[in-house]
Design an enzyme around this catalytic site. Structure first.
Site, mmCIF file in Angstrom:
data_model
loop_
_atom_site.group_PDB
_atom_site.id
_atom_site.type_symbol
_atom_site.label_atom_id
_atom_site.label_comp_id
_atom_site.label_asym_id
_atom_site.label_seq_id
_atom_site.Cartn_x
_atom_site.Cartn_y
_atom_site.Cartn_z
ATOM 1 N N LYS A 54 0.843 -1.206 0.000
ATOM 2 C CA LYS A 54 0.000 0.000 0.000
ATOM 3 C C LYS A 54 0.878 1.257 0.000
ATOM 4 O O LYS A 54 0.640 2.192 -0.769
ATOM 5 C CB LYS A 54 -0.936 -0.006 1.219
ATOM 6 C CG LYS A 54 -2.030 -1.069 1.129
ATOM 7 C CD LYS A 54 -2.799 -1.219 2.438
ATOM 8 C CE LYS A 54 -3.751 -2.403 2.381
ATOM 9 N NZ LYS A 54 -4.440 -2.670 3.660
ATOM 10 N N GLN A 98 -3.901 -0.799 9.826
ATOM 11 C CA GLN A 98 -3.915 -2.162 9.291
ATOM 12 C C GLN A 98 -4.536 -3.115 10.310
ATOM 13 O O GLN A 98 -4.157 -3.133 11.466
ATOM 14 C CB GLN A 98 -2.482 -2.596 8.941
ATOM 15 C CG GLN A 98 -2.391 -3.965 8.294
ATOM 16 C CD GLN A 98 -3.065 -4.035 6.924
ATOM 17 O OE1 GLN A 98 -3.003 -3.092 6.141
ATOM 18 N NE2 GLN A 98 -3.737 -5.143 6.642
ATOM 19 N N ASP A 124 -10.169 3.669 4.697
ATOM 20 C CA ASP A 124 -10.741 2.326 4.576
ATOM 21 C C ASP A 124 -12.262 2.316 4.696
ATOM 22 O O ASP A 124 -12.882 1.261 4.568
ATOM 23 C CB ASP A 124 -10.152 1.416 5.672
ATOM 24 C CG ASP A 124 -8.973 0.603 5.167
ATOM 25 O OD1 ASP A 124 -8.932 0.304 3.951
ATOM 26 O OD2 ASP A 124 -8.105 0.243 5.978
#
Ligand code: NAP
Length: 308
Positions: A54, A98, A124
């Site tokens: 990412k 994460q 996200d």
């Protein structure tokens, strides 16, 4: 019949290239690049790989990409403190924590941490405010994996309106937002899970079948209507020879990879499904790279939407 391979890796590369001018325009207008802050807690090897990919995609496109590490033994408060700092950092437009967080942070840690992220920086799309906006079909930051699945379906011109879609898996990260995105494109959606009775029969009604269960080879040919589109989100590691032999015939490339590396990656869809489906995503090289492209896109969208 052999299914058409939906090449997520190639599409992701195209999307990433398309986004570079948006990054350049933002940077020229604001005098700084869009910024992503990634929080990595603990030391799970898979998380290290996901985070590295990412960060690389985002910085390759010209964005700023900061990694903040928190130790395996860190507390929930440590994670909340990092998020609070990123929330007020003007150079950071987007924040990604994460998952999973270390078990020691407690059962509700992910909810607490996702809820602490400024919704405008929630790359996200896990903050309840953004989930709520998605439910209401309002513009918002949407979870990157289901967003990548939709992007693939749309760019491959797979019809969704009026079609029957089945999603296997009901996680907050993948299954639920996936079902909503399909619903908002006028598919008739069934959301399945581990308590679904007669799963193969339900799945076999689907024109579009999205599988995100985390069970290697769960979906076999009986689950798939001939000609259906199958999106395989699952990522599983096979490390026993008998499992690899159950999945792949002698002389196959995967058996060779296993012989060299001692493990292979497989999805939730058994390879035999390619003989029945009309179109199918590979693992690896399907939804994984698209998830990463959507992290970049959401970072830019979050940056463009911020004032100042
Ligand atoms: P998760 O939180 O573990 O959720 C799995 C879901 O699958 C649950 O809803 C579970 O049902 C359901 N399920 C499990 N076994 C089942 C079975 N035998 N029959 C029917 N349903 C079953 O996993 P996740 O985070 O959604 O991830 C799913 C998979 O996608 C994993 O392999 C993960 O590694 C992969 N993934 C890939 C990407 C990517 O970028 N490609 C991104 C995220 C995740 P219950 O709710 O009843 O327990």
């Amino acid at each position: 019949m052999t299914a058409r391979r939906l090449d997520g890796a190639a599409l992701a590369a195209r999307i990433r290239a398309e986004l570079v001018p948006r990054v350049a325009a933002f940077t020229a207008a604001r005098g700084r690049p869009p910024g992503l802050g990634v929080v990595l807690a603990g030391n799970r090897p898979e998380s290290e790989i996901y985070v590295r990919n990412k960060l690389k995609a985002v910085s390759d496109a010209g964005c700023r990409a900061d990694l903040v590490r928190i130790g395996e033994g860190a507390s929930l408060q440590d994670a909340l403190d990092v998020v609070a700092r990123l929330n007020t950092d003007d150079a950071i437009d987007a924040i990604l924590v994460q998952s999973p967080l270390p078990g020691g942070m407690g059962k509700d840690a992910e909810h607490r941490v996702f809820e602490a992220i400024d919704p405008a920086k929630d790359v996200d799309g896990f903050h309840p405010a953004n989930v709520g906006r998605l439910v209401q079909k309002r513009p918002t930051l949407v979870a990157c994996t289901p967003l990548g699945c939709i992007e693939l379906l749309e760019r491959e011109r797979i019809p969704l309106a009026g079609k029957t879609a089945v999603v296997i898996g009901r996680s907050d990260l993948v299954g639920k937002p996936m079902a909503l995105l399909l619903l908002h494109r006028d598919a008739t959606v069934t959301l399945c899970h581990s308590r679904t009775v007669d799963l193969s029969r339900v799945a076999a009604g689907a024109d579009v079948l999205v599988v995100a269960a985390g069970r290697a080879g769960l979906v076999t040919r009986e689950f798939v209507k001939p000609g259906a589109t199958v999106i395989d989100v699952g990522i599983n590691v096979l490390s026993s020879e008998s499992d690899v032999h159950r999945f792949f015939p002698p002389e196959s490339a995967k058996r060779k990879t296993f012989a060299e590396k001692g493990s292979v990656l497989v999805g939730d869809v058994h390879p035999e499904v390619a003989e029945v489906a009309g179109a199918i995503t590979p693992v690896p090289g399907g939804i994984g790279p698209l998830t990463i492209a959507m992290v970049l896109r959401n970072t830019i969208t979050a940056a463009e939407s911020r004032r100042g």
